[in-house]
Design an enzyme around this catalytic site. Structure first.
Site, PDB file in Angstrom:
ATOM      1  N   HIS A 126     -50.519  39.137 -10.748  1.00 39.39           N
ATOM      2  CA  HIS A 126     -49.992  40.175  -9.878  1.00 39.39           C
ATOM      3  C   HIS A 126     -50.258  39.872  -8.405  1.00 39.39           C
ATOM      4  O   HIS A 126     -49.522  40.341  -7.541  1.00 39.39           O
ATOM      5  CB  HIS A 126     -50.576  41.520 -10.272  1.00 39.39           C
ATOM      6  CG  HIS A 126     -49.940  42.109 -11.492  1.00 39.39           C
ATOM      7  ND1 HIS A 126     -49.654  43.446 -11.625  1.00 39.39           N
ATOM      8  CD2 HIS A 126     -49.508  41.524 -12.644  1.00 39.39           C
ATOM      9  CE1 HIS A 126     -49.077  43.663 -12.790  1.00 39.39           C
ATOM     10  NE2 HIS A 126     -48.991  42.511 -13.437  1.00 39.39           N
ATOM     11  N   HIS A 306     -48.087  36.812 -22.165  1.00 39.48           N
ATOM     12  CA  HIS A 306     -48.263  37.810 -23.207  1.00 39.48           C
ATOM     13  C   HIS A 306     -48.923  37.248 -24.462  1.00 39.48           C
ATOM     14  O   HIS A 306     -49.062  37.961 -25.460  1.00 39.48           O
ATOM     15  CB  HIS A 306     -46.926  38.456 -23.549  1.00 39.48           C
ATOM     16  CG  HIS A 306     -46.409  39.339 -22.457  1.00 39.48           C
ATOM     17  ND1 HIS A 306     -45.234  40.057 -22.538  1.00 39.48           N
ATOM     18  CD2 HIS A 306     -46.930  39.632 -21.229  1.00 39.48           C
ATOM     19  CE1 HIS A 306     -45.054  40.734 -21.419  1.00 39.48           C
ATOM     20  NE2 HIS A 306     -46.067  40.486 -20.617  1.00 39.48           N
TER      21      HIS A 306
END
Length: 794
Positions: A126, A306
């Site tokens: 992020h 993920h």
């Protein structure tokens, strides 16, 4: 200022001699203003300081102060050579400390699965994921994740805890380790302890010391009008999109990369929380392309990321406290306080989706893709009410609970995960990754390296023992300098050849400016090094006047060939150097013709790259939308702001101060380098001479300024007495006279003693722009940057 319970009283004026109790009495008249709180303001509608401000009254004003962000006065490390200090760190000890930390757990924020690895991967992702290719802004380079608005976006929920967990390591290594480097390195080490082999790591990121006020993150208010549960509910989708996801015309506003306000990429529940994987795939492709990722890199990042960790959504978002910037004093900068249970561990609330993608959330494997394609998935609601997907098949594996020993939960997928299975192109890439796990691992390693290093600029800025030897296309590679550069006598000889060539001052200045002014300080791309102005796409840009540029380059190539052929040994001059040197020679002549002797600094050492080493699609993003220096305006781009605001943006990307912006603009105008040969802004009868005529005309009251039509894009400058039109101008010319801050600089240069100062300031700013990309000679670059700020006497 306090907790808001006082009646407008400044807490600084509380009498501490009485235990902090208010002992003041009501005073009227003049005495009431003495010793009053300097931060007084109306409390109506909010706290002190919430009353209308400058931007409220004049929302369209030109924010010139954006050129003076992160000032040297705010930097406690302004005397530091960070690259040198980072290079001297005990790097093995640093990584060992990070590894040890990652497999611990603290009471105030326990690790999922007793491993902070996935949490730190998210933090690093992020931090880097705000990068966007349109203007090079965002990214991990300055650790902007620490400041508003980014630190308080919903998509960064609880990342404030990740940085606090890292503080002991940051504190131990002190100023030799920036937050920007620590955040990315921790993400790398996290991947490594979970079994993944990374491509490499480079240090060299230098922290900012204040929030970024220049980057436009979107049209919405930063937190939305009201606090709501999921990102998809926060905003009206059409505020940054034109059209809808099922319409043929569906465009994301430039230069934005994130599809919704307060997100890094896309809404995991689909556009607007729709739950439609097809629409989600369209959204993913657009957003990741804006972040400089192709389809394979996009799938690799999503599938690789993920493979680890879980999403958190155990508590209704409406119960969660404010983000860090709105948190109460006692929160000490940490937001999203959770009142349910312990407020963390199994009660954690982040994006509202609850669960893990794989049965082994702290181990690198291909289970994410295996499960995605092996099982059918059906929608359901998380405990927080967010849309997610769960396996239909009863034999699907389960994932261990992150905190309760012996408890297992069903697997989870997001709408954005189902998009990879639904979209034909993404599906084909996934199938390739399923067939060849080694290929997938390499693709993820390269995509992660690109994600986390994309905004660092040239490899000359990379430091540390894990810098890969392989130079990748997105790093804008340049050949190594393998020859002797020119000396002072060579420079003098070359300057004479240039000025005797028949090429005009305007041509030479225009070519050098076209070459160097592509630089973007946001991601350190562009600039004169490499001489890419000779190559596609830059040589064909309308702003560069291709026909005139080709003529200029042809003349310089003859000079280069004659000089290099006459040399013995390995000495030669590159076209990259000669283009800049020719511009410097032209500036010296223009100043001399104006009556001011000056020497323009020149630092050789640039090399010439090739078309093969130039990613044309990527470099096309460096083409300016508005370049007021040359009065260029790309009519193919729709405008939502006035030209002068985009001109300011261009100046900010060139790291110019307000005086530098003014000096360069006025100088280039009288040097006559408008892209189309027009006379706009040419407020002189001596074009090609470095006079201060631009400033004299702008500051004179002998003229009237009249728009040519209702659009107010072009103006006539008429003599007040005769009514005769003397000059024409654009908004990018007149802004220096109309803006109150810029006009003060104009008046300095227009004064009776202003001309020598203007020439000095122009030369310094010119040299700065020519050196912006010279990270290969950091001392010379630093000297050029420092000189541009100097206030030494003429």
């Amino acid at each position: 200022m306090g907790d808001g319970s006082q009646s407008g009283k400044c807490p600084m004026s509380v009498d501490m001699s009485n235990g902090g109790h208010d002992t003041t009495t009501k005073v009227t008249g003049r005495a009431a203003t003495q010793g009053a709180c300097p931060f007084r303001g109306s409390r109506i509608g909010g706290a002190i300081g919430s009353e209308p401000q400058l931007d409220t009254w004049w929302p369209n004003r030109l924010k010139v102060e954006l050129l003076h962000q992160n000032p040297i006065q705010a930097d406690p490390l302004r005397d530091q050579n960070y690259a040198e200090e980072f290079s001297n760190i005990d790097y093995d000890a640093l990584k060992a400390d990070i590894r040890e930390f990652l497999t611990t757990s603290v009471d105030w924020w326990p690790s999922d699965y007793h491993n902070y690895g996935p949490q730190m991967v998210r933090m690093a992702w992020h931090s880097a994921g705000t990068y966007r290719i349109a203007d090079g802004r965002g990214g991990a380079g300055q650790a902007m994740q620490r400041f508003a608005p980014i630190n308080s976006w919903w998509d960064n929920g609880n990342i404030d805890k990740s940085r606090r967990l890292l503080w002991p390591i940051k504190q131990k290594f002190g100023t030799a380790l920036s937050w920007a480097d620590l955040i990315i390195l921790t993400g790398n080490v996290a991947l490594e302890i979970m079994g993944f082999k990374t491509f490499g790591f480079a240090g060299g990121r230098i922290d900012a010391w204040e929030s970024d006020r220049a980057t436009y993150w979107g049209p919405e208010t930063w937190q939305g009008d009201e606090k709501v549960g999921h990102p998809g509910e926060m905003v009206n989708l059409n505020k940054r999109w034109e059209g809808g996801p099922k319409e043929e015309h569906w465009d994301l506003e430039n230069p934005l990369g994130a599809t919704h306000q307060a997100l890094i990429y896309v809404n995991p529940e689909g556009p607007g929380g729709s739950g439609d994987p097809v629409d989600s795939a369209r959204e993913i492709r657009e957003s990741f392309a804006r972040m400089a990722m192709n389809d394979e890199e996009t799938v690799a990042l999503i599938a690789g990321g993920h493979a680890f960790g879980k999403s958190h959504g155990k508590v209704d978002a409406n119960k969660i406290g404010p983000a860090p910037e709105g948190a109460p004093m006692q929160a000490m900068g940490m937001g999203w306080q959770n009142p349910e249970g312990t407020g963390f561990a199994q009660y954690t609330m982040t994006n509202g989706i609850e669960g893990s993608w794989t049965p082994n959330p702290t181990q690198w494997d291909n289970d994410y893709l295996t499960n995605l394609f092996k099982y059918e998935w059906e929608p359901k609601k998380s405990p927080a009410g967010a849309l997610q997907w769960t396996p239909v098949d009863s034999d699907a594996p389960k994932t261990p609970d992150a905190h309760i020993e012996g408890k297992f939960e069903p697997l989870m997928m997001m709408t954005s995960d189902l998009a990879l299975k639904t979209d034909p192109a993404y599906k084909a890439i996934c199938e390739k990754f399923l067939e060849d796990f080694d290929y997938f691992a390499d693709a993820f390693a390269r995509a992660w390296y690109k994600l986390t290093h994309r905004d660092m600029g040239p490899v000359d800025r990379y430091v540390g023992p894990e810098v890969p030897k392989e130079v990748l296309p997105w790093q804008d590679p340049l050949p190594q300098l393998d020859y002797e550069t020119v000396n002072d006598s060579d420079v003098a000889e070359l300057k004479k050849s240039v000025l005797d060539s028949g090429l005009s001052v305007s041509q030479l200045v225009a070519a050098a400016w076209a070459s160097a002014s592509t630089y973007r300080d946001s991601d350190k791309r562009g600039g004169a090094n490499g001489a890419r102005v000779r190559l596609a796409p830059q040589k064909d840009w309308e702003v560069n006047n291709p026909q005139l540029l080709a003529e200029t380059l042809q003349g310089l190539e003859k000079i280069q060939s004659q000089f290099n052929d006459a040399q013995s040994g390995d000495k030669k001059i590159s076209m990259a150097d000669l283009i800049v040197l020719a511009g410097c020679a032209a500036v010296e002549k223009a100043a001399k013709d104006a009556g001011v002797e000056t020497t323009v600094p020149f630092v050789p050492g640039r090399t010439d790259t090739t078309q093969e080493w130039t990613d044309g699609e990527s470099f096309e993003w460096l083409k300016p939308v508005v370049d007021g220096f040359r009065n260029y305006r790309n009519e193919e781009v729709s405008y939502k702001v006035a030209s002068e605001h985009l001109f300011l943006d261009k100046a900010q990307l060139l790291a110019l101060t307000a005086p530098e912006w003014t000096a360069i603009s006025g100088g280039l105008k009288v040097l006559n380098i408008n892209y189309d040969g027009s006379q706009h802004g040419l407020f002189t009868d001596k074009p090609g001479v470095l006079s201060n005529d631009f400033f004299s005309v702008l500051s004179s009251m002998e003229y009237e300024w009249k728009p040519q039509d209702a659009h107010e894009l072009m103006f006539d400058i008429n003599d007040r007495q005769s009514g005769e039109t003397k000059f024409t101008a654009t908004r990018c010319d007149l802004v220096f006279g109309s803006n109150s801050q810029l006009r003060q600089v104009v008046e300095v240069y227009a004064g009776s003693d202003g001309h020598p100062r203007f020439v000095r300031d122009f030369v310094r700013a010119w040299h700065k722009v020519m050196m912006l990309d010279r990270f290969d000679v950091p001392e010379a670059r630093a000297e050029a940057m420092a000189a541009s700020w100097s206030t030494a006497a003429v």
